[in-house]
Design a protein around this motif. Sequence first.
Motif, PDB file in Angstrom:
ATOM      1  N   ARG A   9     -16.225 -20.923  20.964  1.00  0.00           N
ATOM      2  CA  ARG A   9     -16.026 -21.551  22.271  1.00  0.00           C
ATOM      3  C   ARG A   9     -14.717 -22.520  22.303  1.00  0.00           C
ATOM      4  NH1 ARG A   9     -20.860 -24.037  26.079  1.00  0.00           N
ATOM      5  NH2 ARG A   9     -20.898 -21.853  25.964  1.00  0.00           N
ATOM      6  N   TRP A  10     -14.652 -23.338  21.057  1.00  0.00           N
ATOM      7  CA  TRP A  10     -13.529 -24.355  21.125  1.00  0.00           C
ATOM      8  C   TRP A  10     -12.705 -23.947  20.283  1.00  0.00           C
ATOM      9  CZ3 TRP A  10     -17.833 -28.395  19.095  1.00  0.00           C
ATOM     10  CH2 TRP A  10     -18.629 -28.698  20.127  1.00  0.00           C
ATOM     11  N   ARG A  11     -12.658 -22.897  19.743  1.00  0.00           N
ATOM     12  CA  ARG A  11     -11.452 -22.172  18.932  1.00  0.00           C
ATOM     13  C   ARG A  11     -11.060 -20.750  19.293  1.00  0.00           C
ATOM     14  NH1 ARG A  11     -10.138 -26.697  18.667  1.00  0.00           N
ATOM     15  NH2 ARG A  11      -9.382 -27.869  16.751  1.00  0.00           N
ATOM     16  N   SER A  12     -11.031 -19.850  18.592  1.00  0.00           N
ATOM     17  CA  SER A  12     -10.739 -18.503  18.673  1.00  0.00           C
ATOM     18  C   SER A  12     -11.489 -17.746  17.659  1.00  0.00           C
ATOM     19  CB  SER A  12      -9.182 -18.010  18.718  1.00  0.00           C
ATOM     20  OG  SER A  12      -8.777 -18.095  17.496  1.00  0.00           O
ATOM     21  N   THR A  13     -11.550 -16.357  18.002  1.00  0.00           N
ATOM     22  CA  THR A  13     -12.275 -15.384  16.846  1.00  0.00           C
ATOM     23  C   THR A  13     -11.252 -15.289  15.681  1.00  0.00           C
ATOM     24  OG1 THR A  13     -11.100 -13.625  17.917  1.00  0.00           O
ATOM     25  CG2 THR A  13     -13.313 -13.833  18.636  1.00  0.00           C
ATOM     26  N   VAL A  14     -10.017 -15.429  15.914  1.00  0.00           N
ATOM     27  CA  VAL A  14      -9.155 -15.668  14.730  1.00  0.00           C
ATOM     28  C   VAL A  14      -9.587 -16.621  13.872  1.00  0.00           C
ATOM     29  CG1 VAL A  14      -6.804 -15.940  13.696  1.00  0.00           C
ATOM     30  CG2 VAL A  14      -7.359 -14.387  16.028  1.00  0.00           C
ATOM     31  N   PHE A  15      -9.757 -17.840  14.419  1.00  0.00           N
ATOM     32  CA  PHE A  15     -10.056 -19.166  13.501  1.00  0.00           C
ATOM     33  C   PHE A  15     -11.587 -18.765  12.926  1.00  0.00           C
ATOM     34  CE2 PHE A  15     -12.793 -23.093  13.109  1.00  0.00           C
ATOM     35  CZ  PHE A  15     -11.446 -23.850  12.674  1.00  0.00           C
ATOM     36  N   VAL A  16     -12.506 -18.030  13.474  1.00  0.00           N
ATOM     37  CA  VAL A  16     -13.831 -17.951  12.921  1.00  0.00           C
ATOM     38  C   VAL A  16     -13.573 -16.862  11.770  1.00  0.00           C
ATOM     39  CG1 VAL A  16     -16.008 -16.958  13.252  1.00  0.00           C
ATOM     40  CG2 VAL A  16     -15.051 -18.563  14.791  1.00  0.00           C
ATOM     41  N   SER A  17     -12.656 -16.048  11.993  1.00  0.00           N
ATOM     42  CA  SER A  17     -12.228 -14.834  11.078  1.00  0.00           C
ATOM     43  C   SER A  17     -11.970 -15.237   9.751  1.00  0.00           C
ATOM     44  CB  SER A  17     -11.165 -13.690  11.562  1.00  0.00           C
ATOM     45  OG  SER A  17     -11.754 -12.823  12.552  1.00  0.00           O
ATOM     46  N   SER A  18     -11.291 -16.383   9.987  1.00  0.00           N
ATOM     47  CA  SER A  18     -10.571 -17.207   8.553  1.00  0.00           C
ATOM     48  C   SER A  18     -11.724 -17.831   7.782  1.00  0.00           C
ATOM     49  CB  SER A  18      -9.521 -18.114   8.999  1.00  0.00           C
ATOM     50  OG  SER A  18      -8.343 -17.439   9.734  1.00  0.00           O
ATOM     51  N   LEU A  19     -12.577 -18.155   8.700  1.00  0.00           N
ATOM     52  CA  LEU A  19     -13.883 -18.912   7.823  1.00  0.00           C
ATOM     53  C   LEU A  19     -14.546 -17.843   7.174  1.00  0.00           C
ATOM     54  CD1 LEU A  19     -14.996 -21.359  10.498  1.00  0.00           C
ATOM     55  CD2 LEU A  19     -13.596 -21.827   8.505  1.00  0.00           C
ATOM     56  N   LEU A  20     -14.822 -16.622   7.835  1.00  0.00           N
ATOM     57  CA  LEU A  20     -15.616 -15.610   7.205  1.00  0.00           C
ATOM     58  C   LEU A  20     -15.058 -15.183   6.050  1.00  0.00           C
ATOM     59  CD1 LEU A  20     -16.767 -13.655  10.517  1.00  0.00           C
ATOM     60  CD2 LEU A  20     -18.143 -15.203   9.010  1.00  0.00           C
ATOM     61  N   ASN A  21     -13.606 -15.227   6.075  1.00  0.00           N
ATOM     62  CA  ASN A  21     -12.971 -14.709   4.712  1.00  0.00           C
ATOM     63  C   ASN A  21     -13.257 -15.659   3.426  1.00  0.00           C
ATOM     64  OD1 ASN A  21     -11.539 -12.841   6.287  1.00  0.00           O
ATOM     65  ND2 ASN A  21      -9.668 -14.272   6.420  1.00  0.00           N
ATOM     66  N   LEU A  22     -13.959 -16.730   3.680  1.00  0.00           N
ATOM     67  CA  LEU A  22     -14.264 -17.588   2.585  1.00  0.00           C
ATOM     68  C   LEU A  22     -15.811 -17.147   2.244  1.00  0.00           C
ATOM     69  CD1 LEU A  22     -12.788 -20.928   3.899  1.00  0.00           C
ATOM     70  CD2 LEU A  22     -11.817 -19.342   2.331  1.00  0.00           C
ATOM     71  N   VAL A  23     -16.514 -16.572   2.946  1.00  0.00           N
ATOM     72  CA  VAL A  23     -17.940 -16.263   2.361  1.00  0.00           C
ATOM     73  C   VAL A  23     -18.170 -15.744   1.169  1.00  0.00           C
ATOM     74  CG1 VAL A  23     -19.992 -15.226   3.603  1.00  0.00           C
ATOM     75  CG2 VAL A  23     -18.520 -16.434   4.723  1.00  0.00           C
ATOM     76  N   PRO A  24     -17.631 -14.731   0.997  1.00  0.00           N
ATOM     77  CA  PRO A  24     -17.653 -13.837  -0.391  1.00  0.00           C
ATOM     78  C   PRO A  24     -17.624 -14.795  -1.754  1.00  0.00           C
ATOM     79  CG  PRO A  24     -16.612 -12.413   0.944  1.00  0.00           C
ATOM     80  CD  PRO A  24     -16.540 -13.872   1.643  1.00  0.00           C
ATOM     81  N   ALA A  25     -16.564 -15.483  -1.754  1.00  0.00           N
ATOM     82  CA  ALA A  25     -16.250 -16.527  -2.756  1.00  0.00           C
ATOM     83  C   ALA A  25     -17.339 -17.697  -2.788  1.00  0.00           C
ATOM     84  CB  ALA A  25     -14.929 -16.990  -2.752  1.00  0.00           C
ATOM     85  N   THR A  26     -17.696 -18.183  -1.453  1.00  0.00           N
ATOM     86  CA  THR A  26     -18.692 -19.335  -1.314  1.00  0.00           C
ATOM     87  C   THR A  26     -20.189 -18.600  -2.106  1.00  0.00           C
ATOM     88  OG1 THR A  26     -17.761 -19.923   0.342  1.00  0.00           O
ATOM     89  CG2 THR A  26     -19.983 -20.742  -0.031  1.00  0.00           C
ATOM     90  N   THR A  27     -20.541 -17.420  -1.756  1.00  0.00           N
ATOM     91  CA  THR A  27     -21.609 -16.864  -2.190  1.00  0.00           C
ATOM     92  C   THR A  27     -21.680 -16.525  -3.761  1.00  0.00           C
ATOM     93  OG1 THR A  27     -22.018 -15.632   0.084  1.00  0.00           O
ATOM     94  CG2 THR A  27     -23.293 -14.910  -1.780  1.00  0.00           C
ATOM     95  N   ALA A  28     -20.650 -16.053  -4.127  1.00  0.00           N
ATOM     96  CA  ALA A  28     -20.541 -15.926  -5.542  1.00  0.00           C
ATOM     97  C   ALA A  28     -20.667 -17.065  -6.427  1.00  0.00           C
ATOM     98  CB  ALA A  28     -19.441 -15.094  -5.907  1.00  0.00           C
ATOM     99  N   LEU A  29     -19.894 -18.074  -5.851  1.00  0.00           N
ATOM    100  CA  LEU A  29     -20.133 -19.317  -6.574  1.00  0.00           C
ATOM    101  C   LEU A  29     -21.274 -20.109  -6.526  1.00  0.00           C
ATOM    102  CD1 LEU A  29     -16.704 -20.909  -5.465  1.00  0.00           C
ATOM    103  CD2 LEU A  29     -17.259 -19.853  -7.842  1.00  0.00           C
ATOM    104  N   CYS A  30     -22.135 -20.053  -5.342  1.00  0.00           N
ATOM    105  CA  CYS A  30     -23.427 -20.636  -5.297  1.00  0.00           C
ATOM    106  C   CYS A  30     -24.420 -19.795  -6.022  1.00  0.00           C
ATOM    107  CB  CYS A  30     -23.601 -20.841  -3.729  1.00  0.00           C
ATOM    108  SG  CYS A  30     -22.800 -21.715  -2.847  1.00  0.00           S
ATOM    109  N   ALA A  31     -24.258 -18.698  -6.102  1.00  0.00           N
ATOM    110  CA  ALA A  31     -25.223 -17.649  -6.943  1.00  0.00           C
ATOM    111  C   ALA A  31     -25.071 -18.121  -8.512  1.00  0.00           C
ATOM    112  CB  ALA A  31     -24.978 -16.366  -6.910  1.00  0.00           C
ATOM    113  N   VAL A  32     -24.419 -18.667  -8.856  1.00  0.00           N
ATOM    114  CA  VAL A  32     -24.432 -18.929 -10.189  1.00  0.00           C
ATOM    115  C   VAL A  32     -25.291 -20.105 -10.509  1.00  0.00           C
ATOM    116  CG1 VAL A  32     -22.820 -19.938 -12.236  1.00  0.00           C
ATOM    117  CG2 VAL A  32     -21.757 -18.410 -10.692  1.00  0.00           C
ATOM    118  N   PRO A  33     -25.421 -21.230 -10.003  1.00  0.00           N
ATOM    119  CA  PRO A  33     -26.634 -22.365 -10.429  1.00  0.00           C
ATOM    120  C   PRO A  33     -27.701 -21.858  -9.668  1.00  0.00           C
ATOM    121  CG  PRO A  33     -24.935 -23.174  -8.603  1.00  0.00           C
ATOM    122  CD  PRO A  33     -24.381 -21.831  -9.067  1.00  0.00           C
TER     123      PRO A  33
END
Length: 312
Positions: A235-259
Motif C-alpha cells: 500500500r505504501w510502496r510498490s510491488t517492485v519494492f516488495v520484490s526486492s525484499l523477497l530477493n533476500l529471503v533465500p539467503a536469510t533462510t539459509a543463514l537462519c537454518a545454520v543455528p
Amino acid sequence: MPLSRWLVPVLAVLFVPLWASGFIAGKIATGYLDVPAVLVWRFAIALAVMLVAAAVLRPARPEGRAWLHLAVTALLLQIGQFSFVYTGLASGVPAGLSSLILGMAPLLVGLLTPLLLATRLGIAPVAGLLIGAGGVYVVRAGDLGGGLGWAVVLPVLGMLSLTAGTLYQKRFNDRTPVVTSVVVQMATSLVATLVAWPFLGADWLPSGTGGWLAVGWLGIVNSAGAFVLMFLLLRWRSTVFVSSLLNLVPATTALCAVPVLGEPLTPQALLGLAIALVGMFVGLGRLPGRRRPLADPDDDAADAPGVPATPR
C-alpha cells in the motif's frame, strides 16, 4: 506520508525474516507432525486469525465466479505449494535449499506473464532466470543439497504450484479484497485437507511442545503476520519494492537454518546463494545504475510480474 517515512523501513526489516521463518518453522513442524496435519493446523489457525480481521474490517464478499477462482487459487497456492514443500522438508530437503528454489518463482512468473497475461517482457527477466538457475545448480552441487535424490524434485513442484497460483491470482482475483481472498483461500484449503484426511492416515496432534509452537508460528506469524506486513508495504510502496525484499529471503533462510536447524552452509552454498540473488535482482531490473522511482502501488506499471500476490 510522515508515518510511513520511518515505519516502512521498520516493516521492511521485519518482513524478510518473518517470511523466511516459514521454511524454518515448516522444517520443525514436519519433525513433530505428518505433513497433512501440518497443513490442517496451518490453515485452521490462519483462518481463525483472518476471520477476526474480516470481522473488524468488513471487506466486500466475492460475487459470482469469484468464489470458484479463489478456490482454484487456493488449491494451487496453498494445497499444491505447501504439500510439496512440507513433504520435501520431511524427506530431508534443507530449508535453505527449499527457500532458494521457491525464491525463483517470481522470475518464472515474469517469464510466463507475457504468454498468459499479454504483458510485455524485456530481456532482463529471461537473463535473471538463467542466472538464478545457475545459482540453484551451484547450491545443489554442494553439501547443502547432496544425497537428496528424488526429494529435491518436491520443492521444484512446490515452486511450480506457487507460480501457477500466482498467475491465476493475477488473472482472476486482482479485484477481490485482500482479506476476503485470504479468508476464502484458507477456508477452501482447510476443507480440502479435511476431506482427504480419511485417506491420509495421519495423526491429528503434534507429539510435543515444539510441534505446537511450530504450527502456531506457521499459522499466526507466517500465514497472517507476514502478510499483514506485505500488504502494508504494497500500500505504501510498490510491488517492485516488495520484490526486492523477497530477493533476500533465500539467503536469510539459509543463514537462519545454520543455528536453528544445524544445516550446513558451505562456501559453495554461499556462492550459489549469491549467484541466485544476482539473478533475481537482474530479473527484476534492480541493477545499480538503472534506478527508477518507485511507482505508486495503484499504478498498473507498479504491478509488474514478480511478486506472488497471495499469502504463503
